[in-house]
Design a protein around this motif. Structure first.
Motif, mmCIF file in Angstrom:
data_model
loop_
_atom_site.group_PDB
_atom_site.id
_atom_site.type_symbol
_atom_site.label_atom_id
_atom_site.label_comp_id
_atom_site.label_asym_id
_atom_site.label_seq_id
_atom_site.Cartn_x
_atom_site.Cartn_y
_atom_site.Cartn_z
ATOM 1 N N LEU A 216 0.935 -1.415 0.120
ATOM 2 C CA LEU A 216 -0.030 0.200 -0.175
ATOM 3 C C LEU A 216 0.863 1.242 0.045
ATOM 4 O O LEU A 216 1.430 1.513 0.982
ATOM 5 C CB LEU A 216 -1.123 0.033 1.147
ATOM 6 N N ILE A 218 0.571 5.406 -0.369
ATOM 7 C CA ILE A 218 -0.368 6.471 -0.693
ATOM 8 C C ILE A 218 0.609 7.932 -0.752
ATOM 9 O O ILE A 218 1.121 8.426 0.400
ATOM 10 C CB ILE A 218 -1.121 6.811 0.609
ATOM 11 N N PHE A 226 -4.004 6.561 -6.181
ATOM 12 C CA PHE A 226 -5.298 7.013 -5.492
ATOM 13 C C PHE A 226 -5.636 8.206 -5.970
ATOM 14 O O PHE A 226 -6.634 8.984 -5.456
ATOM 15 C CB PHE A 226 -4.893 7.011 -4.006
ATOM 16 N N ARG A 230 -9.018 10.349 -4.833
ATOM 17 C CA ARG A 230 -9.121 11.775 -4.100
ATOM 18 C C ARG A 230 -10.198 12.563 -4.885
ATOM 19 O O ARG A 230 -10.522 13.413 -4.176
ATOM 20 C CB ARG A 230 -7.604 12.189 -4.208
ATOM 21 N N MET A 237 -10.930 10.168 1.410
ATOM 22 C CA MET A 237 -9.344 9.646 1.090
ATOM 23 C C MET A 237 -8.400 10.365 1.938
ATOM 24 O O MET A 237 -7.480 9.688 2.272
ATOM 25 C CB MET A 237 -9.138 10.037 -0.219
ATOM 26 N N ALA A 241 -6.031 7.902 4.339
ATOM 27 C CA ALA A 241 -4.570 8.406 4.230
ATOM 28 C C ALA A 241 -3.696 8.254 5.531
ATOM 29 O O ALA A 241 -2.783 7.924 5.715
ATOM 30 C CB ALA A 241 -4.160 9.430 3.101
ATOM 31 N N ARG A 245 -1.456 5.790 6.622
ATOM 32 C CA ARG A 245 0.014 6.013 6.563
ATOM 33 C C ARG A 245 0.597 6.455 7.744
ATOM 34 O O ARG A 245 1.791 6.307 8.230
ATOM 35 C CB ARG A 245 0.113 6.972 5.268
ATOM 36 N N THR A 251 1.785 1.638 5.287
ATOM 37 C CA THR A 251 2.108 1.826 3.879
ATOM 38 C C THR A 251 3.638 2.073 3.746
ATOM 39 O O THR A 251 4.283 2.059 4.744
ATOM 40 C CB THR A 251 1.500 3.331 3.451
#
Length: 319
Positions: A216, A218, A226, A230, A237, A241, A245, A251
């Motif tokens: 993953l 981001i 992504f 967004r 989103m 995130a 993240r 991530t």
């Protein structure tokens, strides 16, 4: 890592995200890159990001006629390709209405799989002309229903491929009349692994065919994988995130993911002939391990890999 001599590589999905990061790393080392970009604006931005250290070709993967024209152009040029890197990927998370390619094929399947099958098939003469060729295909762990991401929502599954056999206008490969953007993406990544297996079978293991999952990723900017999510749901989103993240540290960083793709493209130590699948999977928060792993059970089905390839070829011939 052995890549002292300049290599010639063709990449899709290198105008943003992981692909662009890898392109920056490879261009900085003097390798010769040809990047397919969907329009002139994207081409200009890509060349600017790479300080001009690449060649771009305008090729919208959502238009299979444009993909064929691009392969004709590359074959006419005749330059050997050390790597064909099939990295582009679309996901329309949460979408309930399908989008269509120029030929009326559901867009996720058209871009993520069909266009890449056209490229992989047509460009084989250029790969065979290189001394150390390889094919690299960016898949995802979500192709596997038992993976973390694969468990979220409906699992990947192609059924009997009845949607493929129905041809243009069918929203899902398993024949379902109800579109699910998340499942369509998972299915396309399952297709990517099956594409790699069938390509390897047809090549009789002569060259490395490497599928991989970056984990993953981001990005903090507006680009990358992504970008459509967004646009559709900016607040949702942003929250996702931040949790994935920054809070849970699930991530992978963009530079690290780009370095992994660069290694797959250039490192002779991991490029053994035949099919392989590697995953950059999460070991614990903030720590990933990149290694050979098993695919999903469905992605080991060689009969289904052949049926997908043959059905796709029949569909392409009918368009």
């Amino acid at each position: 890592m052995s890549h002292a001599e300049p290599r010639r590589l063709l990449l899709t999905g290198a105008s943003s995200g992981i692909g662009l990061e890898a392109a920056k790393q490879m261009a900085a080392r003097g390798h010769q890159l040809t990047i397919l970009c969907r329009n002139q604006a994207r081409s200009d931005l890509t060349l600017q990001a790479l300080s001009g250290a690449a060649q771009t070709l305008i090729c919208d993967l959502a238009d299979l006629d444009a993909v064929r024209a691009t392969t004709d152009q590359l074959l006419a040029r005749g330059w050997p390709l050390d790597a064909v890197v099939l990295n582009a990927g679309l996901q329309y998370a949460g979408e309930r209405q399908p989008r269509w390619s120029a030929q009326g094929i559901e867009l996720t399947f058209a871009v993520n799989q069909l266009a890449h099958q056209v490229l992989a098939t047509a460009l084989l003469p250029l790969l065979r002309a290189a001394s150390r060729p390889r094919v690299v295909i960016t898949a995802s762990e979500v192709h596997n229903p038992v993976s973390g991401g694969g468990k979220v929502g409906k699992p990947a599954g192609l059924g009997d491929l009845s949607g493929l056999h129905q041809g243009a206008g069918c929203p899902m490969l398993d024949g379902s009349p109800v579109f699910d953007g998340n499942k369509a993406y998972k299915d396309s990544k399952l297709c990517n692994v099956l594409l790699a297996r069938e390509l390897n079978r047809r090549l009789e293991g002569a060259i490395p065919v490497m599928a991989w999952s970056p984990g993953l990723v981001i990005a903090r900017d507006s680009g990358g994988f992504f970008r459509y999510s967004r646009q559709q749901n900016p607040l949702g989103m942003a929250a996702f995130a931040w949790v994935a993240r920054d809070l849970l540290r699930l991530t992978e960083s963009l530079p690290r993911a780009g370095a992994l793709l660069t290694a797959l493209c250039l490192d002779d130590g991991i490029a053994t002939p035949g099919f392989s699948y590697r995953s950059n999977h999460l070991v614990r928060p903030g720590v990933h391990r990149f290694e050979l792993v098993d695919t999903s059970a469905e992605a080991t089905d060689l009969a289904k890999a052949a049926a997908l390839w043959n059905g796709s070829e029949a569909l392409l011939a009918s368009l």
